[in-house]
Write a protein that holds these residues in place. Structure first.
Motif, short mmCIF file in Angstrom:
data_model
loop_
_atom_site.label_atom_id
_atom_site.label_comp_id
_atom_site.label_asym_id
_atom_site.label_seq_id
_atom_site.Cartn_x
_atom_site.Cartn_y
_atom_site.Cartn_z
N ALA A 143 -18.01 5.80 1.24
CA ALA A 143 -18.73 6.85 0.51
C ALA A 143 -20.18 6.92 0.95
O ALA A 143 -20.75 8.01 1.09
N TYR A 144 -20.80 5.78 1.20
CA TYR A 144 -22.19 5.75 1.64
C TYR A 144 -22.36 6.48 2.97
O TYR A 144 -23.41 7.08 3.23
N HIS A 145 -21.33 6.46 3.79
CA HIS A 145 -21.38 7.13 5.09
C HIS A 145 -20.78 8.53 5.04
O HIS A 145 -20.44 9.09 6.10
N GLY A 146 -20.64 9.08 3.85
CA GLY A 146 -20.33 10.49 3.72
C GLY A 146 -18.88 10.86 3.55
O GLY A 146 -18.54 12.06 3.60
N PHE A 147 -17.99 9.89 3.30
CA PHE A 147 -16.58 10.19 3.14
C PHE A 147 -16.19 10.16 1.67
O PHE A 147 -16.60 9.26 0.92
N ALA A 148 -15.39 11.14 1.25
CA ALA A 148 -14.72 11.03 -0.05
C ALA A 148 -13.57 10.05 0.11
O ALA A 148 -12.91 10.00 1.16
N VAL A 149 -13.31 9.26 -0.92
CA VAL A 149 -12.27 8.24 -0.86
C VAL A 149 -11.28 8.49 -1.99
O VAL A 149 -11.67 8.55 -3.16
N LEU A 150 -10.01 8.63 -1.63
CA LEU A 150 -8.94 8.85 -2.61
C LEU A 150 -8.02 7.64 -2.60
O LEU A 150 -7.57 7.18 -1.54
N GLN A 151 -7.74 7.09 -3.80
CA GLN A 151 -6.80 5.99 -3.98
C GLN A 151 -5.74 6.43 -4.97
O GLN A 151 -6.07 6.92 -6.06
N VAL A 152 -4.48 6.28 -4.61
CA VAL A 152 -3.36 6.71 -5.45
C VAL A 152 -2.48 5.51 -5.75
O VAL A 152 -2.05 4.80 -4.82
N ASN A 153 -2.20 5.27 -7.01
CA ASN A 153 -1.26 4.22 -7.39
C ASN A 153 0.16 4.81 -7.37
O ASN A 153 0.74 5.16 -8.38
N PHE A 154 0.67 4.91 -6.16
CA PHE A 154 1.97 5.51 -5.89
C PHE A 154 3.08 4.71 -6.57
O PHE A 154 2.89 3.57 -7.01
N ARG A 155 4.26 5.33 -6.63
CA ARG A 155 5.42 4.61 -7.19
C ARG A 155 5.68 3.35 -6.37
O ARG A 155 5.70 3.37 -5.16
N GLY A 156 5.87 2.25 -7.06
CA GLY A 156 5.93 0.93 -6.46
C GLY A 156 4.73 0.08 -6.83
O GLY A 156 4.77 -1.13 -6.69
N SER A 157 3.66 0.73 -7.32
CA SER A 157 2.49 -0.01 -7.78
C SER A 157 2.77 -0.65 -9.13
O SER A 157 3.58 -0.15 -9.92
N THR A 158 2.08 -1.74 -9.41
CA THR A 158 2.22 -2.39 -10.71
C THR A 158 1.32 -1.70 -11.73
O THR A 158 0.41 -0.95 -11.39
N GLY A 159 1.59 -1.99 -13.00
CA GLY A 159 0.68 -1.56 -14.06
C GLY A 159 1.12 -0.38 -14.87
O GLY A 159 0.56 -0.12 -15.94
N TYR A 160 2.16 0.35 -14.42
CA TYR A 160 2.53 1.60 -15.08
C TYR A 160 3.98 1.61 -15.58
O TYR A 160 4.57 2.67 -15.76
N GLY A 161 4.55 0.45 -15.79
CA GLY A 161 5.88 0.37 -16.34
C GLY A 161 6.96 0.13 -15.31
O GLY A 161 6.76 0.22 -14.09
N PHE A 162 8.17 -0.15 -15.83
CA PHE A 162 9.29 -0.57 -14.99
C PHE A 162 9.73 0.52 -14.02
O PHE A 162 9.96 0.27 -12.83
N SER A 163 9.89 1.76 -14.49
CA SER A 163 10.41 2.82 -13.63
C SER A 163 9.48 3.08 -12.46
O SER A 163 9.93 3.31 -11.33
N HIS A 164 8.19 3.07 -12.71
CA HIS A 164 7.20 3.30 -11.66
C HIS A 164 7.25 2.17 -10.63
O HIS A 164 7.20 2.41 -9.42
N LEU A 165 7.39 0.94 -11.10
CA LEU A 165 7.41 -0.22 -10.22
C LEU A 165 8.69 -0.27 -9.39
O LEU A 165 8.66 -0.59 -8.20
N ASP A 166 9.81 0.07 -9.99
CA ASP A 166 11.12 -0.14 -9.38
C ASP A 166 11.48 0.94 -8.37
O ASP A 166 12.51 0.84 -7.70
N ALA A 167 10.64 1.98 -8.23
CA ALA A 167 11.01 3.14 -7.42
C ALA A 167 11.17 2.83 -5.95
O ALA A 167 11.90 3.53 -5.25
N LEU A 168 10.50 1.78 -5.44
CA LEU A 168 10.58 1.48 -4.01
C LEU A 168 11.76 0.58 -3.66
O LEU A 168 12.05 0.39 -2.48
#
Length: 653
Positions: A450-475
């Motif tokens: 960001a300091y060097h001028g880039f926007a940064v996007l982070q997505v907690n896609f399916r397979g990420s922890t923290g959002y319940g069983f169905s979200h985690l188990d998708a991968l």
């Protein structure tokens, strides 16, 4: 595969100086800071922490009523780290250097005793990756003021517990003849009464009602697979299960996190005598604690051991207090330090003095000392004085609905100093794991970009922890496709919201994030201008062979994650190395030569295939770098090269 980006590269590896007025260098973002989390002595009169003095990490003791006392230099270089700094009593400290020897020493520098030495051990194949060889403080033995319990391993990799005298260093073995036990757990009184057992590719919790009783299997409360059997597979690791968190102050009760019979993971107390479960905390949208990495986030009263609260991640870190007095204290702190995340770090036995860590996405933090009796505040220490708040960019939690109807969460960081609706260069930063998640807070690679001028996007896609069983188990059985679809949906969201130009999108990731970056670049090649992949796995067939050689314990899991495929053609089609004919954008690869999780051969073989196919790429080999980090000189080299690569292929105008 754990992420390499953003992992700690040492507690204290930079001088305490004011921020550079004319700009920042790579190390300004990535050095972890100049002050470690302070620890209050039991009587609250002192606070110990680590800082840098004359180029070396040094333990200091702050006298709360006035004055600092420099204790000792105990390291040889500024790449060393000091770990496990804690008080045994108000005159004696326990610490480690580089996860090595566990040492006790008085604050007047007298009576230094090595309580347990670290071993360069040969780990057995069954335990495989992730088995910790360094000694760890297991219990302070509240009823034996001269002794502690130490969890360590012998030269064969067996977990053992030693009882050590903190004044003489004398040690005796109290537990550890069982070959299959991975971890021992002590109750509030220091009795070894729980074990995590890995037997014939099975994960089991063993329990005994007292230190002299026989071990028994807690099978009635451990249905780790759908049919209640113990089976270490994808259904276990990425499925429904219980995870032990620790004993309560009641010797017959302990805490578990569990998602069995529910969508999100909740916190429970289990009574071993009555077999009763008590629900203590739940959140309908977020996991209270991950069942994959159930490091304890429980906060206890220091004198009694009673549970006082728990912290977990929502869109921002969240503290849930069970004790009304602590809930009131938290409200008082948040009023004094608004617009920040304020986390309790340490307190004395009388619960009079407290140290809170104030942080946000734009700075590494400030430690504050609060005296509840006097109702006074003191700014105890700043973690880093170089990065100015006004130069850093705020991280914004985002939510959107994916193209397949799934709710998705993530974070957007826009460069400071430009209108929010001004389209700009976008870096899609993909976390590793994939069974971890991005979270709110200071992230060096995010602020660097960001300091060097880039926007940064982070997505907690399916397979990420923290959002319940169905979200985690998708991968499970579909290792790449759901994540790629979610990540592309995130890019579309950022473009449609006016935060990014469609023609100026880069993708960047480490470990699983590198795998996903290549999958993304070959799935939607027209949408990605360039890609950066660090320490990734690009050939699943080769990776399965590697895992089978080094870790029988993880082999079954990887088979489950790849749909049980052991067909060369199927694995080739699932692997980035088998899809490079679709690659159009330039690719920058980086890999450590000491990486044992994802060996360097993964990047070298991919680079050879790219050369044969005539694809634009570059490979940087980082000497002395492991999967989880390495010397600061490597970090500087890596991010200088990343910045040059991005500016070349994603120009400002």
């Amino acid at each position: 595969m754990r992420g390499l980006l953003g992992l700690a590269l040492g507690l204290l590896i930079a001088p305490w100086t004011e921020a550079r007025v004319l700009g920042y260098h790579v190390e300004d973002f990535f050095r972890a800071g100049t002050v470690s989390p302070p620890a209050l002595s039991p009587d609250g009169s002192q606070a110990a922490f680590v800082t840098l003095r004359r180029g070396r990490p040094t333990i200091l003791v702050h006298q709360v009523d006035g004055g600092d006392q420099e204790i000792f230099h105990i390291t040889r270089s500024d790449d060393d780290i000091i770990t496990t700094l804690t008080w045994h009593d108000s005159d004696r400290l326990i610490y480690q250097v580089n996860f090595g020897d566990l040492v006790a020493q008085n604050t007047d520098l007298s009576n230094r005793q090595v309580l347990h030495s670290a071993l360069d051990i040969r780990m057995v194949r069954f335990m495989g990756l992730g088995s910790f060889s360094h000694p760890q403080l297991l219990s302070t033995l509240p009823h034996e003021p001269d002794h502690i319990l130490i969890h360590a391993r012998d030269t064969g990799g067996r977990a053992r517990v030693h009882r050590a005298n903190v004044h003489t260093g004398e040690s005796t073995l109290v537990q550890g003849t069982e070959r299959s036990v991975h971890t021992w757990f002590a109750d509030a009184n220091g009795a070894i009464r729980m074990a995590l057992d890995l037997h014939r590719n099975q994960v089991r919790y063993l329990y005994r009602p007292n230190a002299n009783a026989r071990w028994r299997l807690l099978d009635q409360i451990m249905p780790l697979s759908d049919d209640g059997r113990f089976s270490y597979s994808g259904r276990t690791l990425a499925g429904r299960r219980h995870a032990f968190l620790g004993f309560s102050s009641d010797p017959d009760s302990f805490y578990f996190s569990s998602n069995v019979g529910r969508e999100t993971t909740a916190l429970y107390r289990f009574n071993a005598q009555t077999a009763d479960w008590s629900l203590l905390a739940e959140d309908p949208e977020y996991d209270i604690i991950s069942t994959l990495y159930p490091q304890s986030h429980l906060l206890h009263h220091p004198a009694t051991g009673e549970l006082a609260g728990i912290w977990y991640h929502r869109d921002r870190p969240h503290l849930h207090w069970f004790d009304p007095a602590f809930a009131g204290l938290q409200k008082r702190v948040d009023q004094h330090l608004p617009d920040s995340v304020n986390t309790l770090v340490s307190m004395d036995l009388e619960e009079r003095r407290f140290i809170f860590h104030e942080t946000s996405s734009r700075h590494k933090g400030v430690y504050h000392l609060y005296d509840r009796h006097a109702d006074t505040w003191e700014e105890f220490a700043r973690v880093d004085r170089r990065l100015r708040l006004e130069d850093m960019s705020p991280m914004r939690p985002i939510r959107f609905t994916g193209s397949e109807g799934h709710p998705l969460h993530g974070y957007l960081t826009l460069p400071a100093g430009k209108p929010a609706d001004h389209p700009r260069r976008l870096v899609l930063l993909i976390h590793g794991g994939p069974w971890i998640r991005d979270a709110y807070g200071y992230h060096p690679e995010v602020q660097f970009l960001a300091y060097h001028g880039f926007a940064v996007l982070q997505v907690n896609f399916r397979g990420s922890t923290g959002y319940g069983f169905s979200h985690l188990d998708a991968l499970r059985r579909d290792f790449g496709a759901p994540a790629v679809r979610d990540l592309l949906d995130g890019v579309d969201w950022a473009i449609n919201e006016g935060h990014a130009d469609r023609g100026r999108v880069a993708v960047m990731g480490a470990s699983y994030g590198a795998f996903a970056a290549l999958q993304l670049m070959t799935t939607a090649p027209e949408q990605i201008r360039c890609g950066i992949a660090i320490a990734g796995v690009y050939d699943l067939l080769d990776h399965l062979r590697h895992v089978r050689r080094v870790s029988l314990f993880h082999y079954d899991f990887w088979q489950e994650m790849t749909a049980g495929a052991w067909n060369r053609g199927d694995l080739r089609r699932m692997s980035p190395i088998g899809r490079i004919d679709r690659l159009q954008a330039p690719l920058f690869l980086a890999h450590g030569d000491r990486d044992t999780v994802a060996p360097l051969s993964q990047s070298k073989n991919l680079a050879q295939a790219l050369r044969s196919a005539g694809k634009d790429h570059d490979l940087l080999v980082l000497e002395g770098h492991t999967h989880h980090g390495g010397p600061m000189r490597n970090v500087i080299l890596l991010y200088d090269r990343i910045l040059h690569f991005l500016n070349e292929h994603l120009p400002e105008s």
